[in-house]
Design a protein around this motif. Structure first.
Motif, PDB file in Angstrom:
ATOM      1  N   THR B 209       0.832  -1.197   0.000  1.00  0.00           N
ATOM      2  CA  THR B 209       0.000   0.000   0.000  1.00  0.00           C
ATOM      3  C   THR B 209       0.871   1.252   0.000  1.00  0.00           C
ATOM      4  O   THR B 209       1.819   1.344   0.777  1.00  0.00           O
ATOM      5  N   ALA B 210       0.554   2.176  -0.879  1.00  0.00           N
ATOM      6  CA  ALA B 210       1.248   3.465  -0.848  1.00  0.00           C
ATOM      7  C   ALA B 210       0.648   4.315   0.261  1.00  0.00           C
ATOM      8  O   ALA B 210      -0.480   4.079   0.696  1.00  0.00           O
ATOM      9  N   MET B 211       1.420   5.287   0.734  1.00  0.00           N
ATOM     10  CA  MET B 211       0.913   6.064   1.858  1.00  0.00           C
ATOM     11  C   MET B 211       1.322   7.523   1.745  1.00  0.00           C
ATOM     12  O   MET B 211       2.437   7.842   1.364  1.00  0.00           O
ATOM     13  N   MET B 212       0.352   8.385   2.051  1.00  0.00           N
ATOM     14  CA  MET B 212       0.679   9.791   2.218  1.00  0.00           C
ATOM     15  C   MET B 212       0.619  10.041   3.718  1.00  0.00           C
ATOM     16  O   MET B 212      -0.445   9.971   4.332  1.00  0.00           O
ATOM     17  N   LEU B 213       1.778  10.269   4.317  1.00  0.00           N
ATOM     18  CA  LEU B 213       1.869  10.347   5.768  1.00  0.00           C
ATOM     19  C   LEU B 213       2.050  11.803   6.184  1.00  0.00           C
ATOM     20  O   LEU B 213       3.124  12.375   6.057  1.00  0.00           O
ATOM     21  N   VAL B 214       0.969  12.394   6.656  1.00  0.00           N
ATOM     22  CA  VAL B 214       1.005  13.790   7.080  1.00  0.00           C
ATOM     23  C   VAL B 214       1.427  13.838   8.545  1.00  0.00           C
ATOM     24  O   VAL B 214       0.836  13.160   9.372  1.00  0.00           O
ATOM     25  N   THR B 215       2.443  14.614   8.845  1.00  0.00           N
ATOM     26  CA  THR B 215       2.865  14.694  10.235  1.00  0.00           C
ATOM     27  C   THR B 215       3.721  15.931  10.424  1.00  0.00           C
ATOM     28  O   THR B 215       4.161  16.547   9.459  1.00  0.00           O
ATOM     29  N   HIS B 216       3.927  16.346  11.684  1.00  0.00           N
ATOM     30  CA  HIS B 216       4.963  17.339  11.867  1.00  0.00           C
ATOM     31  C   HIS B 216       6.106  16.764  12.694  1.00  0.00           C
ATOM     32  O   HIS B 216       6.922  17.476  13.231  1.00  0.00           O
ATOM     33  N   ASP B 217       6.097  15.431  12.784  1.00  0.00           N
ATOM     34  CA  ASP B 217       7.142  14.746  13.531  1.00  0.00           C
ATOM     35  C   ASP B 217       8.223  14.278  12.560  1.00  0.00           C
ATOM     36  O   ASP B 217       8.046  13.322  11.816  1.00  0.00           O
ATOM     37  N   MET B 218       9.352  14.981  12.547  1.00  0.00           N
ATOM     38  CA  MET B 218      10.412  14.650  11.590  1.00  0.00           C
ATOM     39  C   MET B 218      10.999  13.272  11.852  1.00  0.00           C
ATOM     40  O   MET B 218      11.459  12.595  10.944  1.00  0.00           O
ATOM     41  N   GLY B 219      10.956  12.842  13.125  1.00  0.00           N
ATOM     42  CA  GLY B 219      11.463  11.514  13.453  1.00  0.00           C
ATOM     43  C   GLY B 219      10.665  10.444  12.718  1.00  0.00           C
ATOM     44  O   GLY B 219      11.230   9.522  12.127  1.00  0.00           O
ATOM     45  N   VAL B 220       9.345  10.586  12.734  1.00  0.00           N
ATOM     46  CA  VAL B 220       8.471   9.641  12.054  1.00  0.00           C
ATOM     47  C   VAL B 220       8.778   9.630  10.564  1.00  0.00           C
ATOM     48  O   VAL B 220       8.879   8.576   9.932  1.00  0.00           O
ATOM     49  N   ILE B 221       8.963  10.823   9.996  1.00  0.00           N
ATOM     50  CA  ILE B 221       9.250  10.937   8.566  1.00  0.00           C
ATOM     51  C   ILE B 221      10.564  10.234   8.237  1.00  0.00           C
ATOM     52  O   ILE B 221      10.638   9.399   7.324  1.00  0.00           O
ATOM     53  N   ALA B 222      11.603  10.545   9.001  1.00  0.00           N
ATOM     54  CA  ALA B 222      12.937  10.003   8.714  1.00  0.00           C
ATOM     55  C   ALA B 222      12.893   8.480   8.745  1.00  0.00           C
ATOM     56  O   ALA B 222      13.562   7.803   7.974  1.00  0.00           O
ATOM     57  N   GLU B 223      12.073   7.937   9.622  1.00  0.00           N
ATOM     58  CA  GLU B 223      12.050   6.509   9.818  1.00  0.00           C
ATOM     59  C   GLU B 223      11.171   5.789   8.798  1.00  0.00           C
ATOM     60  O   GLU B 223      11.404   4.645   8.460  1.00  0.00           O
ATOM     61  N   THR B 224      10.141   6.472   8.317  1.00  0.00           N
ATOM     62  CA  THR B 224       9.099   5.791   7.558  1.00  0.00           C
ATOM     63  C   THR B 224       9.073   6.148   6.080  1.00  0.00           C
ATOM     64  O   THR B 224       8.841   5.290   5.234  1.00  0.00           O
ATOM     65  N   ALA B 225       9.302   7.411   5.764  1.00  0.00           N
ATOM     66  CA  ALA B 225       8.991   7.875   4.413  1.00  0.00           C
ATOM     67  C   ALA B 225      10.096   7.551   3.419  1.00  0.00           C
ATOM     68  O   ALA B 225      11.265   7.401   3.779  1.00  0.00           O
ATOM     69  N   ASP B 226       9.705   7.399   2.139  1.00  0.00           N
ATOM     70  CA  ASP B 226      10.671   7.301   1.062  1.00  0.00           C
ATOM     71  C   ASP B 226      11.022   8.690   0.542  1.00  0.00           C
ATOM     72  O   ASP B 226      12.169   9.001   0.281  1.00  0.00           O
ATOM     73  N   ARG B 227      10.009   9.491   0.381  1.00  0.00           N
ATOM     74  CA  ARG B 227      10.221  10.869  -0.046  1.00  0.00           C
ATOM     75  C   ARG B 227       9.492  11.808   0.891  1.00  0.00           C
ATOM     76  O   ARG B 227       8.581  11.396   1.604  1.00  0.00           O
ATOM     77  N   VAL B 228       9.872  13.068   0.881  1.00  0.00           N
ATOM     78  CA  VAL B 228       9.252  14.055   1.763  1.00  0.00           C
ATOM     79  C   VAL B 228       8.816  15.262   0.952  1.00  0.00           C
ATOM     80  O   VAL B 228       9.553  15.711   0.068  1.00  0.00           O
ATOM     81  N   ALA B 229       7.624  15.758   1.264  1.00  0.00           N
ATOM     82  CA  ALA B 229       7.220  17.058   0.731  1.00  0.00           C
ATOM     83  C   ALA B 229       7.122  18.019   1.905  1.00  0.00           C
ATOM     84  O   ALA B 229       6.470  17.718   2.896  1.00  0.00           O
ATOM     85  N   VAL B 230       7.810  19.147   1.801  1.00  0.00           N
ATOM     86  CA  VAL B 230       7.731  20.165   2.852  1.00  0.00           C
ATOM     87  C   VAL B 230       6.738  21.219   2.386  1.00  0.00           C
ATOM     88  O   VAL B 230       6.880  21.749   1.276  1.00  0.00           O
ATOM     89  N   MET B 231       5.723  21.485   3.201  1.00  0.00           N
ATOM     90  CA  MET B 231       4.720  22.471   2.781  1.00  0.00           C
ATOM     91  C   MET B 231       4.846  23.742   3.598  1.00  0.00           C
ATOM     92  O   MET B 231       5.193  23.725   4.775  1.00  0.00           O
TER      93      MET B 231
END
Lengths: 327, 328
Positions: B209-231
């Motif tokens: 499953t693909a995922m769009m993971l909205v968060t403001h926790d950079m730790g979660v992003i670093a650990e989980t995401a393949d790519r990041v969009a900064v808004m």
């Protein structure tokens, strides 16, 4: 669950005793039964005899205990006005009032709830605005005026429906019903609308407000995000969450419908308990008044118990805590 | 990035809120893709438009918000202009959603089993018996102990972390290809957050499953995401592979955001911070929205708004990476 019912019934006892005390006090303070029963000419001996026969020479608490003992058996003595047992009078009139109240409540629920759901969902539609305006009429016009207007339009001008009475009734044991004859049903229409209109608009406005509140919640958004059909979201998830306050109000209002059918019954000369009560007030017929008072208290207490049980059926969050010992 | 056709394409998305005092632009010219099986992290300050983007994708923007421009395509099919009923069939079935607060996302009056079963019978050709069986399996998969007994429990009988597991099961049970997870761990205890993220990551990987993971926790992003969009202020400021954005952000805003994460390997006297606050939607400055706070601001930034520009490892909406001669 059983323990809860028992505790609720025990809580109802002081309420009923208090009402009984008020009912009982009416005998002592509203008119003198001895004077009423003896009439104009009597001797002192006759008077003393009657006081003894009625037990009025006994201490207050003994009299009160006797009253409660009789009341618990449905024994409220003789009507001053009609010289018949009060219990019999009320049993005769109860079916008329209960059928009217039931019809009015059913009308209010079956029309009020869907209207509330609709106006809650489509806040800005033309029909919602119409319903809301119409509900203002229902909330603000007094019952007797609505009744008189209905009589004017449907009985006097159009001549479609009778303006008074109960029509033909059928006897089913001690119960008399107007549901089984055409004239009985026709006679029911106008009083039921008159009695139910206020409740209908109240329920509609309540359901509408609750729906609007619930539709904003996260679990409704999540239900939509899960792709559930609108019908399931609106009538399942949303409506069920509006039910607790609606049950509360409907319960209280059902009590009110039975208790305050008086006005409607008077306007339509409906042969129910309310009309009996009003006639008894006019004649200072205290046994009937006190029995009616206690009966209405019993109705409210019973309905409250049922409402509490319905909460449990509807909202699982209320089941824990109290139900820990059981299941 | 990859040669696979993207699963989700968001093209020049613009979301507007008409108000009495004029139209507010909540999202402006937002574009990004998500490939099948990919996790895209979306970060930014509160009000940057992260959740709004998610809501637009699942077609549940709060009225009066509406998509004014742009397209959203799922598997090549346009989904932003579908009617409610058509979009409803996509929600849950093809795009699952996870919300922030598990305490309020579950209907308190229905058992978790019923909520799972109704989601599955809505979207999958299965009967109630099969749905119940699968509901138990799903509860086991998300790590609810004694699932067969807990299936008839109500949400209030679960802890917050357990409820978020149930929400994850609900989002995944119709086997969607994409999950929009809107701050799935923000409302949870820190100790639970890692577990829930690990679970989400594992299930997404297993199911592809693909995922769009909205968060403001950079730790979660670093650990989980393949790519990041900064808004920032309703626009994508920078988008790129997670390592690059976290370690070598190109946009001054992303760089500032990353610098404000406390490092674990050394002590710092004072955390870096970005001065000022994100502008309100009604007062977005001319030119680059970030220009009043940007340490590297120059004339052009105050007049012209940058689009995403290739900045080597990532794409950044910043004039610093404009190779042409500065205009005007």
């Amino acid at each position: 669950m059983f323990a809860f019912i028992i505790s609720r019934i025990l809580q109802a006892v002081p309420v009923m005793l208090t009402v009984a005390l008020i009912s009982f006090a009416m005998f002592a303070y509203v008119g003198d039964p001895v004077a009423i029963m003896l009439g104009q000419d009597f001797t002192e001996a006759q008077r003393d005899q009657l006081v003894r026969d009625l037990g009025l020479d006994q201490p207050f608490w003994v009299q009160f205990a006797t009253f409660i003992g009789h009341a618990a058996q449905g024994e409220f003595g003789l009507s001053y006005r009609l010289s018949r047992p009060v219990a019999e009078l009320i049993a005769e009139r109860a079916p008329a009032t209960l059928e009217l109240a039931f019809t009015a409540a059913a009308l209010a629920l079956l029309i009020g709830v869907p209207m509330g759901v609709y106006t809650g969902l489509y806040r800005n539609s033309w029909l919602s605005r119409f319903f809301l305006t119409f509900s203002l009429v229902g909330v603000s016009l007094p019952t007797f005026l609505i009744g008189i207007l209905l009589i004017l339009v449907f009985a006097v001008w159009l001549g479609w429906l009778p303006s008074f009475g109960r029509g033909d009734t059928v006897k089913l044991g001690w119960w008399t019903t107007g549901f089984l004859t055409v004239s009985g049903l026709k006679a029911l229409v106008l009083p039921a609308i008159t009695l139910g209109l206020f409740q209908l608009t109240l329920i509609m406005r309540l359901v509408r407000a609750e729906m609007m509140e619930v539709l904003r919640t996260d679990y409704i958004k999540f239900a939509r995000a899960r792709g559930l059909p609108n019908r399931a979201v609106h009538f399942g998830h949303a409506l069920k969450n509006t039910l607790v306050p609606v049950i509360t109000i409907v319960g209280l209002q059902l009590g009110a419908i039975i208790a305050f059918a008086i006005v409607t019954e008077t306007v339509f000369q409906w042969p129910g308990m309310g009309l009996l009560f009003i006639q008894s007030v006019g004649a200072a017929d205290i046994p009937v008044m006190s029995a009616y008072l206690m009966l209405i208290a019993l109705v409210f207490v019973t309905i409250n118990l049922i409402v509490d049980l319905l909460y449990y059926a509807v909202d699982p969050r209320l089941r824990i805590g109290r139900g820990k010992g059981g299941h | 990035m990859s040669n696979v056709a993207p699963l989700l394409q968001v093209k020049n998305l613009r979301v507007e809120f008409p108000t009495r005092r004029g139209t507010l632009v909540a999202l402006d010219d937002v574009s990004f893709d998500i490939s099948p099986g990919e996790v895209l992290g979306v970060v930014g300050e509160s009000g940057a438009g992260k959740s709004m983007t998610g809501a637009a994708i699942i077609g549940l923007l709060e009225p009066p918000g509406r998509i004014a421009k742009g397209e959203i395509l799922l598997g090549g099919r346009r989904i932003d202009n579908l009617r409610y009923e058509e979009m409803r069939r996509i929600r849950g079935k093809e795009i699952g959603a996870i919300f922030q607060d598990p305490l309020t996302t579950l209907n308190p009056l229905y058992t978790v089993g019923r909520q799972l079963a109704e989601t599955m019978t809505t979207h999958l050709p299965i009967g109630p018996g099969e749905a119940r069986k699968r509901a138990i399996e799903w509860l086991e998969m998300v790590g609810i102990p004694a699932a067969a007994q807990r299936i008839d429990s109500y949400p209030h009988e679960f802890s917050g972390g357990m409820r978020q597991r149930v929400v994850i099961a609900l989002a995944l049970c119709a086997e969607p290809k994409l999950i929009v997870a809107d701050e799935p761990t923000t409302a949870l205890d820190v100790s639970i957050q890692a577990q829930v993220i690990a679970l989400l990551k594992r299930l997404a990987r297993e199911k592809g499953t693909a995922m769009m993971l909205v968060t403001h926790d950079m730790g979660v992003i670093a650990e989980t995401a393949d790519r990041v969009a900064v808004m920032y202020a309703g626009r994508v400021a920078e988008i790129g592979p997670v390592r690059e954005v976290v370690k070598h952000a190109n946009h001054p805003y992303s760089a500032g955001l990353m610098a404000s994460i406390p490092p674990l390997d050394r002590r710092v006297e004072r955390l870096a911070q970005i001065d000022g606050a994100m502008p309100r939607l009604s007062a977005i400055p001319k030119g680059c929205a970030y220009n009043p706070r940007c340490p590297q601001v120059f004339d052009k930034c105050r007049t012209y708004r940058p689009d995403l520009i290739n900045a080597g490892t990532t794409q950044a909406a910043c004039w610093l990476y404009d190779t042409e001669a500065p205009r005007g």
